[in-house]
Design a protein around this motif. Sequence first.
Motif, PDB file in Angstrom:
ATOM      1  N   SER A  28       6.608  -1.805   1.759  1.00  0.00           N
ATOM      2  CA  SER A  28       6.105  -1.207   0.517  1.00  0.00           C
ATOM      3  C   SER A  28       5.695  -2.271  -0.495  1.00  0.00           C
ATOM      4  O   SER A  28       4.927  -1.983  -1.403  1.00  0.00           O
ATOM      5  N   HIS A  29       6.173  -3.493  -0.363  1.00  0.00           N
ATOM      6  CA  HIS A  29       5.754  -4.557  -1.270  1.00  0.00           C
ATOM      7  C   HIS A  29       4.321  -4.971  -0.993  1.00  0.00           C
ATOM      8  O   HIS A  29       3.660  -5.556  -1.847  1.00  0.00           O
ATOM      9  N   TYR A  30       3.828  -4.722   0.207  1.00  0.00           N
ATOM     10  CA  TYR A  30       2.492  -5.159   0.583  1.00  0.00           C
ATOM     11  C   TYR A  30       1.477  -4.018   0.602  1.00  0.00           C
ATOM     12  O   TYR A  30       0.283  -4.264   0.646  1.00  0.00           O
ATOM     13  N   VAL A  31       1.940  -2.783   0.559  1.00  0.00           N
ATOM     14  CA  VAL A  31       1.026  -1.643   0.599  1.00  0.00           C
ATOM     15  C   VAL A  31       0.499  -1.412  -0.806  1.00  0.00           C
ATOM     16  O   VAL A  31       1.261  -1.239  -1.745  1.00  0.00           O
ATOM     17  N   VAL A  32      -0.824  -1.397  -0.947  1.00  0.00           N
ATOM     18  CA  VAL A  32      -1.426  -1.233  -2.268  1.00  0.00           C
ATOM     19  C   VAL A  32      -1.642   0.246  -2.568  1.00  0.00           C
ATOM     20  O   VAL A  32      -1.275   0.738  -3.624  1.00  0.00           O
ATOM     21  N   THR A  33      -2.241   0.972  -1.656  1.00  0.00           N
ATOM     22  CA  THR A  33      -2.460   2.402  -1.860  1.00  0.00           C
ATOM     23  C   THR A  33      -1.744   3.168  -0.758  1.00  0.00           C
ATOM     24  O   THR A  33      -1.661   2.717   0.367  1.00  0.00           O
ATOM     25  N   ARG A  34      -1.271   4.307  -1.126  1.00  0.00           N
ATOM     26  CA  ARG A  34      -0.572   5.125  -0.143  1.00  0.00           C
ATOM     27  C   ARG A  34      -1.575   5.917   0.690  1.00  0.00           C
ATOM     28  O   ARG A  34      -2.628   6.300   0.214  1.00  0.00           O
ATOM     29  N   ARG A  35      -1.221   6.159   1.904  1.00  0.00           N
ATOM     30  CA  ARG A  35      -2.055   6.935   2.806  1.00  0.00           C
ATOM     31  C   ARG A  35      -1.919   8.405   2.458  1.00  0.00           C
ATOM     32  O   ARG A  35      -0.856   8.863   2.058  1.00  0.00           O
TER      33      ARG A  35
END
Length: 75
Positions: A28-35
């Motif tokens: 989650s630290h690297y995910v910018v937008t959620r799917r």
Amino acid sequence: MTQAMPLCRHSTLPALPAPPGPTAVRLSHYVVTRRTAPRAANDNRRPRAVPAWPWAVVIAAAPMLTAALIVMQLI
């Protein structure tokens, strides 16, 4: 207390505590937008994002409709 032999590489010093290991890596630290959530095949609700193609059709058709109205007024 035991003595170490002169050629032995065993250290007689007390062991130092291990340095703290790396903390857990979270994706989650690297995910910018959620799917977007998966949707059922029979789900007919509108998506959150409004499609832009109806506006593009209106903008593209406006000059043609204007020209048609002007020609109708001249006839």
